[in-house]
Motif scaffolding. Structure first.
Motif, PDB file in Angstrom:
ATOM      1  N   PHE A  37       0.794  -1.221   0.000  1.00  0.00           N
ATOM      2  CA  PHE A  37       0.000   0.000   0.000  1.00  0.00           C
ATOM      3  C   PHE A  37       0.831   1.278   0.000  1.00  0.00           C
ATOM      4  CE2 PHE A  37      -2.921  -3.171   1.966  1.00  0.00           C
ATOM      5  CZ  PHE A  37      -3.800  -3.235   0.902  1.00  0.00           C
ATOM      6  N   TRP A  43      -0.872   4.417  -2.075  1.00  0.00           N
ATOM      7  CA  TRP A  43      -2.150   4.933  -1.594  1.00  0.00           C
ATOM      8  C   TRP A  43      -1.989   5.707  -0.298  1.00  0.00           C
ATOM      9  CZ3 TRP A  43      -5.668   0.060  -2.469  1.00  0.00           C
ATOM     10  CH2 TRP A  43      -6.008  -0.020  -3.821  1.00  0.00           C
ATOM     11  N   VAL A  75      -7.951   4.449   2.895  1.00  0.00           N
ATOM     12  CA  VAL A  75      -7.924   4.486   1.434  1.00  0.00           C
ATOM     13  C   VAL A  75      -9.300   4.773   0.840  1.00  0.00           C
ATOM     14  CG1 VAL A  75      -7.539   3.061  -0.623  1.00  0.00           C
ATOM     15  CG2 VAL A  75      -5.889   3.009   1.251  1.00  0.00           C
TER      16      VAL A  75
END
Length: 179
Positions: A37, A43, A75
């Motif tokens: 991630f 993100w 997110v």
């Protein structure tokens, strides 16, 4: 709308994949979540991820599940949290269901027992690497205070047998008072 659905699917598939192919619990999956991630998908940034891991670790429950919820929420809001939690809990649930059907056959199998012992060594290595990487990141920022707090927490819990919950509460209180 297609992009929005895509992010939910990607959250689900990412957490499902990470959960399905990691053994050893939250301390193994968290560095892989960080890689996925923060580094791959970009993100969230690294500081956010460290904050989410800290919150996930201090909340009651499993760190992998808690961190997954927090990452999903960060997110893509509530729907993102639902997608990431589903992806995280489904693989172990499926595995446990299958194993429970074959437990009596598997519990005596020398190959299964050997494989599990081998996995323990791999898990220990991954955890050591995760600790090393997180400590390296903290030291990179040249902030000595968190390092001193980590050392004191470790020494208190390991050598002086202070209850880990008490160590966490004291560290949290210190953080609140310091702010």
């Amino acid at each position: 709308m297609a992009k929005e659905k895509n992010i939910y699917l990607k959250l689900f598939l990412s957490t499902f994949y990470l959960s399905a192919f990691t053994f050893g619990g939250g301390y193994v999956i968290v560095p892989l979540m960080k890689k996925k991630f923060v580094e791959d998908l970009k993100w969230i940034d690294e500081k956010e991820m460290l904050d989410l891991v800290a919150i996930g670790q201090s909340a009651p429950g499993l760190i992998a599940v808690n961190t997954s919820i927090l990452v999903g929420y960060q997110v893509a809001g509530i729907k993102g949290a639902m997608c990431s939690i589903s992806g995280t809990v489904l693989p172990p649930l499926i595995t446990i269901t299958i194993v429970s059907f074959f437990y009596n056959i598997l519990k005596e199998n020398i190959f299964v027992n050997s494989a599990l012992q081998g996995m323990q060594s791999g898990v220990a290595a991954v955890i050591c690497y995760a600790v090393y990487k997180m400590a390296k990141d903290v030291l990179k920022e040249k902030r000595i205070e968190p390092v001193i707090i980590m050392i004191i927490a470790f020494v208190s819990a390991y050598f002086f047998k202070v209850n880990v919950a008490l160590v966490i509460i004291i560290a949290a209180l210190y953080g609140v008072v310091k702010k």
